[in-house]
Design a protein around this motif. Structure first.
Motif: not given
Length: 218
Positions: A20-23, A53-58, A102-106, A129-132
């Motif tokens: 929830x926080x990450x999303x 990608x920056x948003x997912x990383x942070x 965190x990662x999978x929901x993103x 694909x790149x995020x996975x």
């Protein structure tokens, strides 16, 4: 291992800092960028892979300090160190739990947020694909950073300073895969580089994290 994974998943949801926080943070970053850049669809389309990608990383970075903190506070980490499961297995399970929450929901939400940034249609699949491929590396690297700073008061800032430079190669090649895919260019080289980094990190860093944890526990 399954019991430990289920326990960590429950702790991530109950104690906060889960998906929830990450999303929410990911959504805020993506929504704010068009306000800052302006309604320039071509510019948004050009920068959208990097912004996503920056948003997912942070967003992944937000919950890293909680990977070992709760176990350190209640003494569970000492028990895990004496359990039949090797410490490398414990670290791997915790990295997997972090990625699942965190990662999978993103990865799943990123295409929806790509609409806000006018991401080209051909780029959605390559973004996923790149995020996975890249987000598991972010979780494993983050677990290493969390192991280095476990037990330190206000270690979150120090952990961020340690982890962010290690994130750079994954960010570069992950964003390059998404950008090339959106532009209709060949992605093979960037994709192989990203996959190589992820597999190397997953294979090696759990051993380093386990060694650091053993030193901290002693």
């Amino acid at each position: 291992m399954i019991a430990l994974l289920i326990r960590d998943l429950r702790l991530a949801v109950r104690a906060g800092g889960g998906f929830g926080l990450g999303l929410a943070f990911f959504l805020i970053v993506v929504v704010l960028v068009p306000f800052a850049v302006g309604p320039q669809t071509q510019l948004l389309a050009a920068i959208s892979p990097g912004v996503l990608w920056i948003g997912a990383l942070l967003a992944c970075l937000l919950s890293l300090d909680r990977i070992f903190a709760l176990d350190w506070e209640d003494g569970s980490l000492d028990l895990l160190a004496t359990a039949p499961l090797p410490m490398e297995g414990v670290v791997s399970v915790k990295a997997l739990a972090h990625w699942l929450t965190t990662g999978l929901p993103l990865v799943l939400v990123a295409p929806l947020l790509g609409v806000l940034l006018n991401l080209p249609v051909q780029g959605y699949g390559w973004l996923v694909v790149s995020l996975a491929i890249g987000t598991p590396a972010l979780s494993v690297i983050g677990t290493f950073g969390a192991a280095l700073t476990v037990g330190l008061k206000r270690g979150g800032l120090l952990m961020s300073l340690l982890v962010l430079p290690l994130y750079v190669p994954t960010l570069i090649f992950g964003a390059e895969v998404a950008r090339r895919g959106a532009d209709g260019l060949a992605v093979k080289t960037a994709l192989l580089m990203e996959a190589g980094i992820s597999f190397g990190v997953i294979a090696l860093l759990p051993f380093a994290s386990a060694a650091v944890l053993r030193i901290n526990i002693r």
